[in-house]
Design an enzyme around this catalytic site. Structure first.
Site, PDB file in Angstrom:
ATOM      1  N   PRO A 207       0.828  -1.214   0.000  1.00  0.00           N
ATOM      2  CA  PRO A 207       0.000   0.000   0.000  1.00  0.00           C
ATOM      3  C   PRO A 207       0.862   1.264   0.000  1.00  0.00           C
ATOM      4  CG  PRO A 207      -0.556  -1.452   1.856  1.00  0.00           C
ATOM      5  CD  PRO A 207       0.677  -1.997   1.227  1.00  0.00           C
TER       6      PRO A 207
ATOM      7  N   GLU B 283       1.295  -7.736   7.846  1.00  0.00           N
ATOM      8  CA  GLU B 283       1.428  -6.280   7.695  1.00  0.00           C
ATOM      9  C   GLU B 283       2.537  -5.937   6.705  1.00  0.00           C
ATOM     10  OE1 GLU B 283      -1.641  -5.927   9.593  1.00  0.00           O
ATOM     11  OE2 GLU B 283      -0.655  -3.967   9.486  1.00  0.00           O
TER      12      GLU B 283
ATOM     13  N   ARG C 160      -0.508  -8.363 -21.489  1.00  0.00           N
ATOM     14  CA  ARG C 160      -1.280  -7.959 -22.672  1.00  0.00           C
ATOM     15  C   ARG C 160      -0.459  -7.019 -23.560  1.00  0.00           C
ATOM     16  NH1 ARG C 160      -3.763  -3.025 -22.588  1.00  0.00           N
ATOM     17  NH2 ARG C 160      -5.423  -3.670 -24.005  1.00  0.00           N
TER      18      ARG C 160
ATOM     19  N   ASP D 120      -5.169   2.030 -26.384  1.00  0.00           N
ATOM     20  CA  ASP D 120      -5.593   1.812 -25.005  1.00  0.00           C
ATOM     21  C   ASP D 120      -5.990   3.124 -24.351  1.00  0.00           C
ATOM     22  OD1 ASP D 120      -5.592  -0.772 -24.285  1.00  0.00           O
ATOM     23  OD2 ASP D 120      -3.570  -0.811 -23.473  1.00  0.00           O
TER      24      ASP D 120
HETATM   25  C1  LIG Z   1       0.748  -1.012   7.102  1.00  0.00           C
HETATM   26  O1  LIG Z   1      -0.588  -1.257   6.705  1.00  0.00           O
HETATM   27  C2  LIG Z   1      -0.832  -2.398   6.005  1.00  0.00           C
HETATM   28  C3  LIG Z   1       0.183  -3.021   5.277  1.00  0.00           C
HETATM   29  C4  LIG Z   1      -0.117  -4.223   4.598  1.00  0.00           C
HETATM   30  C5  LIG Z   1      -1.393  -4.764   4.663  1.00  0.00           C
HETATM   31  C6  LIG Z   1      -1.734  -6.040   3.971  1.00  0.00           C
HETATM   32  N1  LIG Z   1      -0.719  -6.388   2.968  1.00  0.00           N
HETATM   33  C7  LIG Z   1       0.293  -7.267   3.192  1.00  0.00           C
HETATM   34  C8  LIG Z   1       1.061  -7.351   2.043  1.00  0.00           C
HETATM   35  C9  LIG Z   1       0.477  -6.515   1.077  1.00  0.00           C
HETATM   36  C10 LIG Z   1       0.793  -6.194  -0.249  1.00  0.00           C
HETATM   37  C11 LIG Z   1       0.042  -5.257  -0.924  1.00  0.00           C
HETATM   38  C12 LIG Z   1      -1.054  -4.640  -0.291  1.00  0.00           C
HETATM   39  C13 LIG Z   1      -1.813  -3.594  -1.002  1.00  0.00           C
HETATM   40  C14 LIG Z   1      -1.467  -2.999  -2.184  1.00  0.00           C
HETATM   41  C15 LIG Z   1      -2.459  -2.027  -2.419  1.00  0.00           C
HETATM   42  N2  LIG Z   1      -2.529  -1.153  -3.503  1.00  0.00           N
HETATM   43  N3  LIG Z   1      -3.323  -2.076  -1.419  1.00  0.00           N
HETATM   44  N4  LIG Z   1      -2.936  -3.029  -0.527  1.00  0.00           N
HETATM   45  C16 LIG Z   1      -1.411  -4.972   1.016  1.00  0.00           C
HETATM   46  C17 LIG Z   1      -0.641  -5.911   1.693  1.00  0.00           C
HETATM   47  C18 LIG Z   1      -2.384  -4.115   5.352  1.00  0.00           C
HETATM   48  C19 LIG Z   1      -2.100  -2.943   6.039  1.00  0.00           C
END
Ligand SMILES: COc1ccc(Cn2ccc3ccc(-c4cc(N)[nH]n4)cc32)cc1
Length: 241
Positions: free
Chosen positions: A87, A114, A156, A171
């Site tokens: 994220p 996390e 793609r 696209d």
């Molecule tokens: C620190 O806060 C958090 C950190 C991780 C998580 C869960 N989590 C664990 C690995 C992982 C990889 C990618 C993503 C992700 C990517 C996007 N665009 N949204 N969420 C989420 C992910 C929840 C909360």
């Protein structure tokens, strides 16, 4: 030669859809090769532990670095880009997809809990490019869905995967704008008619109309894209729209 995609995850079955449809055919035709690996194969304890409590405290668990390093040392060809969905990553874009499609392959590290100990990405950067990317401003439970999205966007673009090359060239986002509305038969449907210009056969007028629709839609739904357009991308008249 085929584009090699490798994914390391604790939920290998989650990546099964990669063998279906578009990706399946491309794989059969030898255009792309997909290998999914279970991270737990590189653990060394009887419980196959992949997570531990976060230093500094805080909620949840963090993925331990050692199993990741062992997995990546085995599966990642030297110099191959490592993509880590998170994220907290840079936004994944069509430009990234195009850049990655021109490389020999990709390795994806799917985190859960996390996330992954930061030292894995830092250590992996010693052996090749590492891209920590987000697919949008919402929080998922892990990286697997993001990998499905990015693999689809990249494959793609590989030469030969999408039959009609034009549909890739035209696209959405390719010219920096959103594509406008599309229509097909019937011309009149449940009281909704196709815009007459599209039935006129006047290709210049059709191209103008489509460009205007694209600009109007982009201004309405993604004004941020307009700000990002290069100099001269819009005529003075178009700016007035
Ligand atoms: C620190 O806060 C958090 C950190 C991780 C998580 C869960 N989590 C664990 C690995 C992982 C990889 C990618 C993503 C992700 C990517 C996007 N665009 N949204 N969420 C989420 C992910 C929840 C909360």
């Amino acid at each position: 030669s085929s584009f090699l995609i490798q994914v390391v995850t604790i939920f290998p079955e989650y990546l099964a859809p990669l063998r279906q449809s578009l990706l399946g055919k491309a794989a059969e035709r030898g255009l792309v090769d997909i290998a999914v690996h279970d991270l737990r194969a590189w653990t060394d304890d009887v419980h196959r532990t992949v997570d531990d409590a976060p230093y500094g405290g805080g909620p949840g668990m963090v993925m331990r670095p050692e199993p990741w390093a062992r997995a990546l040392e085995e599966v990642r060809p030297p110099g191959t880009r490592l993509v880590v969905p998170t994220p907290a990553g840079r936004p994944f874009t069509q430009a990234m997809a195009a850049e990655w499609a021109a490389e020999p392959g990709l390795v994806f590290a799917c985190g859960r809990y996390e996330g992954i100990d930061q030292r894995v990405a830092d250590w992996a950067a010693e052996a090749g490019p590492v891209s920590e990317v987000s697919i949008g401003d919402y929080v998922l439970a892990g990286g697997e869905s993001a990998v499905l999205v990015m693999v689809e966007a990249v494959t793609r673009l590989l030469p030969g995967v999408v039959g009609n090359r034009e549909s890739v060239e035209f696209d959405s986002h390719a010219d920096g704008l959103l594509e406008g509305p599309s229509y097909t038969r019937p011309a009149s449907w449940r009281g909704h008619d196709v815009p007459p210009v599209l039935l006129s056969g006047d290709h210049a007028a059709i191209a103008r109309w489509r460009r205007e629709q694209s600009l109007r839609r982009t201004a309405a739904r993604r004004p941020d894209l307009l700000l990002r357009l290069p100099e001269g991308a819009l005529t003075e008249a178009e700016r007035q729209l």
